[in-house]
Scaffold this motif. Structure first.
Motif, mmCIF file in Angstrom:
data_model
loop_
_atom_site.group_PDB
_atom_site.id
_atom_site.type_symbol
_atom_site.label_atom_id
_atom_site.label_comp_id
_atom_site.label_asym_id
_atom_site.label_seq_id
_atom_site.Cartn_x
_atom_site.Cartn_y
_atom_site.Cartn_z
ATOM 1 N N ASP A 246 36.413 30.195 -1.575
ATOM 2 C CA ASP A 246 37.365 31.008 -0.833
ATOM 3 C C ASP A 246 38.089 30.162 0.215
ATOM 4 O OD1 ASP A 246 38.785 32.929 0.502
ATOM 5 O OD2 ASP A 246 37.034 33.873 1.432
ATOM 6 N N ALA A 247 39.270 29.649 -0.181
ATOM 7 C CA ALA A 247 40.019 28.760 0.725
ATOM 8 C C ALA A 247 40.455 29.489 1.991
ATOM 9 C CB ALA A 247 41.237 28.177 0.012
ATOM 10 N N SER A 248 40.521 30.825 1.947
ATOM 11 C CA SER A 248 40.969 31.568 3.134
ATOM 12 C C SER A 248 39.913 31.549 4.242
ATOM 13 C CB SER A 248 41.318 33.013 2.762
ATOM 14 O OG SER A 248 40.135 33.738 2.485
ATOM 15 N N ALA A 249 38.668 31.157 3.877
ATOM 16 C CA ALA A 249 37.621 31.047 4.900
ATOM 17 C C ALA A 249 37.764 29.749 5.704
ATOM 18 C CB ALA A 249 36.246 31.114 4.241
ATOM 19 N N TRP A 250 38.689 28.895 5.288
ATOM 20 C CA TRP A 250 38.905 27.622 5.974
ATOM 21 C C TRP A 250 40.025 27.755 7.005
ATOM 22 C CZ3 TRP A 250 37.128 22.428 4.411
ATOM 23 C CH2 TRP A 250 36.117 22.474 3.429
ATOM 24 N N ASN A 251 39.906 26.972 8.092
ATOM 25 C CA ASN A 251 40.988 26.932 9.086
ATOM 26 C C ASN A 251 42.069 25.939 8.708
ATOM 27 O OD1 ASN A 251 39.525 28.771 10.641
ATOM 28 N ND2 ASN A 251 38.337 27.108 11.591
ATOM 29 N N THR A 252 41.765 25.047 7.742
ATOM 30 C CA THR A 252 42.738 24.045 7.294
ATOM 31 C C THR A 252 42.713 24.050 5.773
ATOM 32 O OG1 THR A 252 41.090 22.276 7.195
ATOM 33 C CG2 THR A 252 42.231 22.559 9.303
ATOM 34 N N ASP A 253 43.682 23.375 5.153
ATOM 35 C CA ASP A 253 43.668 23.215 3.696
ATOM 36 C C ASP A 253 42.451 22.357 3.328
ATOM 37 O OD1 ASP A 253 44.032 22.367 1.047
ATOM 38 O OD2 ASP A 253 46.213 22.419 1.233
ATOM 39 N N PRO A 254 41.529 22.911 2.508
ATOM 40 C CA PRO A 254 40.297 22.158 2.214
ATOM 41 C C PRO A 254 40.543 20.822 1.511
ATOM 42 C CG PRO A 254 40.316 24.302 1.062
ATOM 43 C CD PRO A 254 41.543 24.260 1.894
ATOM 44 N N PHE A 255 41.717 20.683 0.884
ATOM 45 C CA PHE A 255 41.967 19.442 0.142
ATOM 46 C C PHE A 255 43.034 18.557 0.775
ATOM 47 C CE2 PHE A 255 40.069 22.448 -2.895
ATOM 48 C CZ PHE A 255 38.890 21.750 -3.114
ATOM 49 N N VAL A 256 43.294 18.796 2.056
ATOM 50 C CA VAL A 256 44.140 17.894 2.849
ATOM 51 C C VAL A 256 43.326 17.496 4.075
ATOM 52 C CG1 VAL A 256 46.281 17.639 4.147
ATOM 53 C CG2 VAL A 256 46.251 19.049 2.070
ATOM 54 N N GLY A 257 42.946 16.243 4.140
ATOM 55 C CA GLY A 257 42.179 15.761 5.290
ATOM 56 C C GLY A 257 42.966 16.031 6.563
ATOM 57 N N THR A 258 42.344 16.761 7.501
ATOM 58 C CA THR A 258 43.060 17.184 8.709
ATOM 59 C C THR A 258 42.201 16.884 9.929
ATOM 60 O OG1 THR A 258 43.959 19.022 7.401
ATOM 61 C CG2 THR A 258 44.230 19.141 9.797
ATOM 62 N N VAL A 259 42.753 16.115 10.868
ATOM 63 C CA VAL A 259 41.993 15.771 12.074
ATOM 64 C C VAL A 259 42.247 16.805 13.162
ATOM 65 C CG1 VAL A 259 41.626 14.050 13.889
ATOM 66 C CG2 VAL A 259 42.076 13.300 11.540
ATOM 67 N N ILE A 260 41.163 17.371 13.693
ATOM 68 C CA ILE A 260 41.243 18.240 14.870
ATOM 69 C C ILE A 260 40.230 17.696 15.873
ATOM 70 C CG2 ILE A 260 40.956 20.578 15.780
ATOM 71 C CD1 ILE A 260 41.555 21.629 12.923
ATOM 72 N N ASP A 261 40.715 17.339 17.045
ATOM 73 C CA ASP A 261 39.893 16.663 18.055
ATOM 74 C C ASP A 261 39.264 15.409 17.443
ATOM 75 O OD1 ASP A 261 40.570 18.570 19.984
ATOM 76 O OD2 ASP A 261 38.961 19.906 19.310
ATOM 77 N N THR A 262 37.928 15.346 17.435
ATOM 78 C CA THR A 262 37.290 14.116 16.939
ATOM 79 C C THR A 262 36.804 14.254 15.506
ATOM 80 O OG1 THR A 262 35.173 14.862 17.780
ATOM 81 C CG2 THR A 262 36.502 13.462 19.241
ATOM 82 N N ARG A 263 37.165 15.364 14.828
ATOM 83 C CA ARG A 263 36.605 15.577 13.496
ATOM 84 C C ARG A 263 37.686 15.631 12.427
ATOM 85 N NH1 ARG A 263 31.145 16.969 14.322
ATOM 86 N NH2 ARG A 263 30.951 17.263 12.076
ATOM 87 N N LEU A 264 37.339 15.112 11.244
ATOM 88 C CA LEU A 264 38.219 15.183 10.080
ATOM 89 C C LEU A 264 37.684 16.279 9.159
ATOM 90 C CD1 LEU A 264 40.493 13.921 8.238
ATOM 91 C CD2 LEU A 264 38.679 12.507 7.261
ATOM 92 N N TYR A 265 38.543 17.269 8.881
ATOM 93 C CA TYR A 265 38.144 18.417 8.059
ATOM 94 C C TYR A 265 38.617 18.243 6.626
ATOM 95 C CZ TYR A 265 36.769 20.788 12.302
ATOM 96 O OH TYR A 265 36.123 21.115 13.471
ATOM 97 N N GLY A 266 37.822 18.726 5.668
ATOM 98 C CA GLY A 266 38.202 18.705 4.261
ATOM 99 C C GLY A 266 36.959 18.772 3.398
ATOM 100 N N ARG A 267 37.083 19.317 2.176
ATOM 101 C CA ARG A 267 35.928 19.385 1.262
ATOM 102 C C ARG A 267 35.534 17.969 0.854
ATOM 103 N NH1 ARG A 267 32.533 22.076 1.654
ATOM 104 N NH2 ARG A 267 32.757 24.043 0.523
ATOM 105 N N GLY A 268 34.285 17.618 1.132
ATOM 106 C CA GLY A 268 33.798 16.278 0.810
ATOM 107 C C GLY A 268 34.031 15.269 1.924
ATOM 108 N N ALA A 269 34.594 15.726 3.064
ATOM 109 C CA ALA A 269 34.809 14.796 4.191
ATOM 110 C C ALA A 269 33.481 14.172 4.599
ATOM 111 C CB ALA A 269 35.432 15.536 5.374
ATOM 112 N N ALA A 270 32.428 14.999 4.598
ATOM 113 C CA ALA A 270 31.097 14.476 4.925
ATOM 114 C C ALA A 270 30.301 14.235 3.641
ATOM 115 C CB ALA A 270 30.366 15.455 5.834
ATOM 116 N N ASP A 271 30.120 15.275 2.846
ATOM 117 C CA ASP A 271 29.226 15.266 1.665
ATOM 118 C C ASP A 271 30.030 15.081 0.379
ATOM 119 O OD1 ASP A 271 27.083 15.629 -0.027
ATOM 120 O OD2 ASP A 271 26.972 17.790 0.257
#
Ligand SMILES: [Zn+2]
Length: 455
Positions: free
Chosen positions: A104-129
Motif C-alpha cells: 500500500d504505497a498510500s501508507a508511505w509519506n514519500t514515493d517508495p521507489f524514489v530515494g528521498t532525503v528528509i533530515d538525516t534519513r533516506l527513505y525508500g523500499r530497500g533503503a536499509a534492507d
C-alpha cells in the motif's frame, strides 16, 4: 603492515559518500521485489546493476542463476571476488538485492521507489534492507582501493525476502568459491543510529501439533459436565503447565541461555511496551533481564487452536482438540532436542489421563556469534573507532535462517552479523529508511574491519 589511520579512511568515505548514496537511490528505483517473481526480468536487472557497481569498486562480479532443490530455475544471484594475495585471509561479504513488497504505497509519506532525503534519513523500499548492506560493501571496498590487504568474495542474494529457497544448493555448489575465514553478513543493524552493534545471536525455532482427546464422541454438557472436562479446558491446563508462578517457561530439556557476549545494556521496557502495543495493566512474564527473555531464553506461543467459534456454539463437551505450539529456542540448542523435550513434556503432563499425542513439525537452528573470536574483537574495535562510542551487543529474538546455514556449511568461518538498520528503519514496513550519518559510519567501520582482518 601498518593499519590505515581512522581519519584517512573517514576522509576517503566522506569524499565518496555522494556516490554511495547514489548507488542506493538507483537500487531503490529498480523495485527489486522478489515476491513478484524470483526468476523475473526485474530481478535479473537488479542483479546486473549490483554486479556492475561491484565491478566499479574492483570486484570481478557476475550474475548467475541458482536452481531450486527440485531443479527448476531459481534466483538471480551476484557472485564475485577480488583476490589480492593467495596467502592473505579471505572475507566473504554477504548482502541481498531483493526487497520487500509495497502492498500500500498510500501508507508511505514519500514515493517508495524514489530515494528521498528528509533530515538525516533516506527513505525508500530497500533503503536499509538490504540496499544499505550493498552500499556498505561498495563504500568499504572503494575506500580501501589498492590498500585492500584481504581477499574478498561477494555473495549478493536475490531471494532472501522469500526465505532463500535455493540458498543451500547454491552455496553448496559454490562452496569452494565462497570458502572464507570471515563472513560479514550486512543484513541486520545497530542499537541506534548513534550506537553500533554486532548482532550476537538468533533464536532457533520448532513447531509441534498437540492433540488432546477425552471422549470418543461429543456429549451433552448438562448430562455429563462435571467429571468430564472438555478437550479445550484440558488443553488449556496442559498449556499452563509449561509455566512456573513467575511466567518463566519450565520445561525440562528446553535450554535457556544468557545474552551472548554479555549484556551491556538491557532492552528498555517502556520502549518495548510501546512498540509491541502492550495494555497498561499487563505485567511482563518471566524473570531476568528483558534482553535475555527476548533474545536467548526459550519462548512458546500457541499459534493455532482448534476450538468451536463462539458464534454458533452450543451445549456440548468437546471430545478432542488440537493446538500448535511454536517454540523459539535458545541460540545454541539444537531445535530437534528442544522439540523432543517439549513433546515429551506434553505427553507426560496429560491432565486427568487424557490421551495426548504430538506431531513434530519443522525445525530451524539458531545461531550465536563467538564473542572471543579475533574477528569479533576486530569488529568491536572498528565500530568504536568509526562511531566514537563503544558498541552494544544486540541479540535477535527471531531467526535469520540462512545465517545458521552459512555457519553449518562453513564451520570454521567466523560469522559477523552487521548491517544498516536501526530501530527507526521500518524494514518490511511503510516508510523504510536508513540513517545517512549511520550509513557513513557503517562504511567506515567495514573498511577499518577489513583492514584489521589482514593481520
Ligand atoms: Zn534483509
Amino acid at each position: 603492515m601498518a593499519a590505515l589511520p581512522v581519519e584517512e579512511v573517514r576522509s576517503r568515505v566522506e569524499a565518496d559518500f555522494d556516490r554511495i548514496v547514489n548507488v542506493l537511490n538507483k537500487k531503490i528505483a529498480l523495485q527489486s521485489i522478489s515476491a513478484k517473481g524470483i526468476t523475473a526480468d526485474h530481478m535479473k536487472r537488479s542483479a546486473e546493476f549490483v554486479a556492475e557497481e561491484l565491478n566499479k569498486v574492483g570486484v570481478n562480479a557476475q550474475v548467475v542463476q541458482s536452481h531450486n532443490p527440485n531443479g527448476t530455475p531459481g534466483a538471480w544471484e551476484v557472485i564475485g571476488s577480488k583476490i589480492v594475495n593467495e596467502d592473505a585471509p579471505t572475507v566473504l561479504l554477504y548482502a541481498h538485492h531483493d526487497v520487500q513488497p509495497v502492498p500500500d504505497a498510500s501508507a508511505w509519506n514519500t514515493d517508495p521507489f524514489v530515494g528521498t532525503v528528509i533530515d538525516t534519513r533516506l527513505y525508500g523500499r530497500g533503503a536499509a534492507d538490504d540496499g544499505g548492506g550493498i552500499a556498505i560493501h561498495s563504500g568499504a571496498l572503494q575506500a580501501l582501493g589498492d590498500d585492500l590487504k584481504v581477499n574478498i568474495k561477494v555473495f549478493v542474494e536475490g531471494e532472501e525476502e522469500m526465505g532463500s529457497p535455493s540458498f543451500i544448493p547454491f552455496i553448496e555448489e559454490h562452496k569452494d568459491e565462497f570458502d572464507s575465514d570471515v563472513i560479514i553478513v550486512a543484513d541486520s543493524g545497530n542499537w541506534s543510529a548513534e550506537i553500533p552493534s554486532l548482532t550476537t545471536s538468533l533464536r532457533g525455532n520448532t513447531d509441534i501439533d498437540v492433540h488432546v482427546k477425552a471422549l470418543h464422541h461429543p456429549v451433552h454438557s448438562g448430562q455429563y459436565g462435571g467429571p468430564i472436562l472438555d478437550a479445550n479446558t484440558l488443553a488449556a491446563m496442559l498449556i499452563a503447565s509449561m509455566y512456573d508462578e513467575h511466567g518463566d517457561l519450565a520445561v525440562p530439556g528446553v535450554a535457556s541461555e544468557d545474552p551472548i557476549g554479555g549484556l551491556q545494556r538491557d532492552m528498555d521496557e517502556t520502549a518495548v511496551r510501546t512498540d509491541a502495543g502492550i495494555v497498561d495493566s499487563y505485567r511482563l512474564a518471566g524473570t531476568g533481564s528483558l534482553a535475555a527473555r527476548l533474545w536467548t531464553k526459550p519462548s512458546v506461543t500457541v499459534i493455532g487452536f482448534d476450538a468451536h467459534p463462539v458464534e454458533g456454539s452450543f451445549n456440548v463437551i468437546s471430545p478432542e482438540t488440537t493446538f500448535r505450539l511454536s517454540l523459539r529456542t535458545a541460540p545454541n540448542q539444537r531445535p530437534e532436542e528442544a522439540q523432543e523435550a517439549l513433546a515429551a513434556f506434553m505427553v507426560e503432563h496429560a491432565p486427568f489421563g487424557a490421551e495426548v499425542w504430538v506431531d513434530k513439525l519443522d525445525n530451524g537452528m539458531g545461531w550465536a556469534m563467538d564473542p572471543n573470536a579475533e574477528a569479533t574483537k576486530d569488529a568491536m574495535e572498528a565500530m568504536e573507532e568509526a562511531f566514537g562510542v563503544a558498541p552494544v551487543n544486540k541479540g535477535e529474538g527471531g531467526s535469520i535462517p540462512f545465517i545458521p546455514e552459512l555457519q553449518r556449511i562453513f564451520p570454521k568461518a567466523q560469522v559477523l552479523v552487521t548491517g544498516p538498520e536501526d530501530p527507526k528503519a521500518n524494514a518490511h514496513s511503510p516508510n523504510e529508511s536508513i540513517s545517512l550519518p549511520s550509513l557513513k559510519n557503517n562504511v567506515i567501520t567495514e573498511a577499518l574491519l577489513l583492514d584489521k582482518l589482514a593481520k
